[in-house]
Design a protein around this motif. Structure first.
Motif, PDB file in Angstrom:
ATOM      1  N   PRO A 144       1.296  18.645 -13.060  1.00 55.75           N
ATOM      2  CA  PRO A 144       0.476  17.820 -12.734  1.00 55.75           C
ATOM      3  C   PRO A 144       0.532  16.333 -13.557  1.00 55.75           C
ATOM      4  N   LEU A 145       0.661  16.566 -14.863  1.00 56.86           N
ATOM      5  CA  LEU A 145       0.803  15.682 -15.722  1.00 56.86           C
ATOM      6  C   LEU A 145       1.859  14.649 -15.535  1.00 56.86           C
ATOM      7  N   ILE A 146       2.938  15.203 -14.977  1.00 53.99           N
ATOM      8  CA  ILE A 146       3.994  14.150 -14.757  1.00 53.99           C
ATOM      9  C   ILE A 146       3.540  13.464 -13.466  1.00 53.99           C
ATOM     10  N   TYR A 147       2.982  13.886 -12.593  1.00 55.91           N
ATOM     11  CA  TYR A 147       2.285  13.364 -11.334  1.00 55.91           C
ATOM     12  C   TYR A 147       1.527  12.222 -11.692  1.00 55.91           C
ATOM     13  N   LEU A 148       0.719  12.298 -12.400  1.00 51.74           N
ATOM     14  CA  LEU A 148      -0.262  11.605 -13.081  1.00 51.74           C
ATOM     15  C   LEU A 148       0.572  10.368 -13.633  1.00 51.74           C
ATOM     16  N   VAL A 149       1.397  10.375 -14.616  1.00 56.74           N
ATOM     17  CA  VAL A 149       2.355   9.373 -15.114  1.00 56.74           C
ATOM     18  C   VAL A 149       2.836   8.474 -14.042  1.00 56.74           C
ATOM     19  N   LEU A 150       3.421   9.329 -13.191  1.00 55.01           N
ATOM     20  CA  LEU A 150       4.488   8.518 -11.918  1.00 55.01           C
ATOM     21  C   LEU A 150       3.386   7.470 -11.308  1.00 55.01           C
ATOM     22  N   PHE A 151       1.968   8.050 -10.962  1.00 55.71           N
ATOM     23  CA  PHE A 151       1.346   7.239 -10.055  1.00 55.71           C
ATOM     24  C   PHE A 151      -0.018   6.768 -10.536  1.00 55.71           C
ATOM     25  N   SER A 152      -0.211   6.710 -11.932  1.00 54.26           N
ATOM     26  CA  SER A 152      -1.600   5.932 -12.428  1.00 54.26           C
ATOM     27  C   SER A 152      -1.184   4.791 -13.034  1.00 54.26           C
ATOM     28  N   LYS A 184      -2.235  14.834  -3.494  1.00 53.74           N
ATOM     29  CA  LYS A 184      -1.855  13.588  -2.426  1.00 53.74           C
ATOM     30  C   LYS A 184      -2.723  12.431  -3.269  1.00 53.74           C
ATOM     31  N   GLY A 185      -2.291  11.350  -3.095  1.00 52.63           N
ATOM     32  CA  GLY A 185      -3.138  10.160  -3.655  1.00 52.63           C
ATOM     33  C   GLY A 185      -2.609   8.915  -2.789  1.00 52.63           C
ATOM     34  N   LYS A 186      -3.151   7.855  -3.074  1.00 50.38           N
ATOM     35  CA  LYS A 186      -3.252   6.478  -2.504  1.00 50.38           C
ATOM     36  C   LYS A 186      -3.365   5.232  -3.391  1.00 50.38           C
ATOM     37  N   ASP A 187      -2.587   4.478  -3.665  1.00 45.01           N
ATOM     38  CA  ASP A 187      -2.823   3.072  -4.374  1.00 45.01           C
ATOM     39  C   ASP A 187      -2.296   2.005  -3.807  1.00 45.01           C
ATOM     40  N   CYS A 188      -1.935   0.956  -4.710  1.00 47.98           N
ATOM     41  CA  CYS A 188      -1.068  -0.223  -4.511  1.00 47.98           C
ATOM     42  C   CYS A 188       0.381   0.161  -5.499  1.00 47.98           C
ATOM     43  N   ALA A 189       1.327  -0.327  -4.886  1.00 55.84           N
ATOM     44  CA  ALA A 189       2.691  -0.149  -5.499  1.00 55.84           C
ATOM     45  C   ALA A 189       3.821  -1.263  -5.549  1.00 55.84           C
ATOM     46  N   ILE A 215       9.689  20.080  -8.944  1.00 58.39           N
ATOM     47  CA  ILE A 215       8.645  19.130  -8.358  1.00 58.39           C
ATOM     48  C   ILE A 215       9.115  18.239  -7.393  1.00 58.39           C
ATOM     49  N   LEU A 216       8.537  17.944  -6.361  1.00 55.99           N
ATOM     50  CA  LEU A 216       9.083  16.889  -5.412  1.00 55.99           C
ATOM     51  C   LEU A 216       7.981  15.776  -5.295  1.00 55.99           C
ATOM     52  N   ILE A 217       8.643  14.632  -5.290  1.00 61.21           N
ATOM     53  CA  ILE A 217       7.663  13.407  -5.124  1.00 61.21           C
ATOM     54  C   ILE A 217       8.081  12.481  -3.600  1.00 61.21           C
ATOM     55  N   THR A 218       7.125  12.509  -2.929  1.00 61.98           N
ATOM     56  CA  THR A 218       7.221  11.668  -1.396  1.00 61.98           C
ATOM     57  C   THR A 218       6.174  10.450  -1.487  1.00 61.98           C
ATOM     58  N   SER A 219       6.797   9.556  -0.896  1.00 60.68           N
ATOM     59  CA  SER A 219       5.752   8.330  -0.485  1.00 60.68           C
ATOM     60  C   SER A 219       6.031   7.653   0.674  1.00 60.68           C
ATOM     61  N   LYS A 220       4.875   6.951   1.100  1.00 57.22           N
ATOM     62  CA  LYS A 220       5.026   6.248   2.482  1.00 57.22           C
ATOM     63  C   LYS A 220       4.291   4.987   2.114  1.00 57.22           C
ATOM     64  N   CYS A 221       5.085   3.695   2.220  1.00 56.03           N
ATOM     65  CA  CYS A 221       4.491   2.359   2.004  1.00 56.03           C
ATOM     66  C   CYS A 221       4.312   1.503   3.279  1.00 56.03           C
ATOM     67  N   CYS A 279       0.912  -1.091   0.089  1.00 51.49           N
ATOM     68  CA  CYS A 279      -0.075  -0.063  -0.049  1.00 51.49           C
ATOM     69  C   CYS A 279       1.028   1.028   0.045  1.00 51.49           C
ATOM     70  N   ILE A 280       0.479   2.164  -0.526  1.00 47.70           N
ATOM     71  CA  ILE A 280       1.505   3.546  -0.853  1.00 47.70           C
ATOM     72  C   ILE A 280       0.392   4.675  -0.760  1.00 47.70           C
ATOM     73  N   SER A 281       0.902   5.677   0.102  1.00 43.91           N
ATOM     74  CA  SER A 281       0.446   7.106   0.022  1.00 43.91           C
ATOM     75  C   SER A 281       1.406   7.905  -0.651  1.00 43.91           C
ATOM     76  N   PHE A 282       1.190   8.815  -1.813  1.00 38.44           N
ATOM     77  CA  PHE A 282       2.240   9.400  -2.293  1.00 38.44           C
ATOM     78  C   PHE A 282       1.766  10.932  -2.659  1.00 38.44           C
ATOM     79  N   ARG A 283       2.531  11.691  -2.860  1.00 39.32           N
ATOM     80  CA  ARG A 283       2.323  13.316  -2.613  1.00 39.32           C
ATOM     81  C   ARG A 283       3.392  13.949  -3.733  1.00 39.32           C
ATOM     82  N   THR A 284       2.709  14.833  -4.545  1.00 39.66           N
ATOM     83  CA  THR A 284       3.748  15.732  -5.147  1.00 39.66           C
ATOM     84  C   THR A 284       3.548  17.410  -4.636  1.00 39.66           C
TER      85      THR A 284
END
Length: 204
Positions: free
Chosen positions: A196-204, A63-68, A85-91, A45-50
């Motif tokens: 936001p487009l880069i964000y969607l590519v990384l986490f969708s 902010k978002g959440k998903d499987c990873a 653009i800063l990407i952080t995550s917590k799994c 499980c992941i929580s991610f943030r840009t």
């Protein structure tokens, strides 16, 4: 009898042990509706943030959440000078454990590496990279070029291929000071649109 138990266990165990996570994939507006999701095997499980900064001020916080998979559970950044653009995550690895948001991204101190950046139509300006940004990046489509620093997360072959679809026909990373040679630049307004487009590519 033992063989029958083994066969049944093999068939039923993956279903019984599937990890469930919260899912919340934001759209371009940054909003999303949280649901639950049964995740594929070998995922977490992941929580991610840009967090997006322009001129030293935060402009976007998505902010978002998903499987990873495990390699997505990392931090990274792209730094174009005028925009970072800063990407952080917590799994985590238990059912519905991704209740908390990923930590806020903060701009790290300079690491001494230098790359070219684009300022208006000039790409000969140098940029000092921050934190774990140990690659130089360059993207181009027709007369639009972006250059700057990036971390390893942004420079995997999968990510560069996907980001190429957003910011141009070519997107590449290199290691070594000023390895992303100069060219024609782009504007801050285009970079803000890309975030936001880069964000969607990384986490969708």
């Amino acid at each position: 009898m033992h063989i029958l138990v083994l066969i049944l266990g093999t068939v039923l165990l993956p279903k019984a042990c599937a990890l469930k996570c919260y899912k919340c994939i934001p759209g371009p507006s940054g909003n999303c509706t949280q649901t639950t999701k049964e995740c594929p095997s070998n995922t977490q499980c992941i929580s991610f943030r840009t967090s997006t900064y322009a001129g030293g001020s935060k402009h976007l916080d998505i902010k978002g959440k998903d499987c990873a998979v495990a390699e997505d559970c990392s931090e990274g950044s792209i730094n174009f000078g005028v925009l970072q653009i800063l990407i952080t995550s917590k799994c985590c690895t238990s059912d519905l454990c991704n209740t908390q948001d990923a930590p806020d991204g903060n701009i790290s101190p300079s690491n001494g590496k230098k790359c070219f950046q684009c300022d208006a139509n000039n790409c000969t300006k140098t940029l000092t990279c921050n934190g774990n940004e140990d690659y130089c990046i360059s993207g181009a489509e027709e007369k639009i070029t972006v250059k700057g620093c990036a971390s390893k997360l942004m420079c995997s072959s999968t990510q560069t291929a996907q980001i190429s679809e957003i910011i141009g026909e070519e997107f590449s990373c290199c290691q070594g000071d000023l390895c992303n040679s100069a060219g024609t630049g782009t504007t801050a307004s285009l970079l803000l649109f890309m975030a936001p487009l880069i964000y969607l590519v990384l986490f969708s």
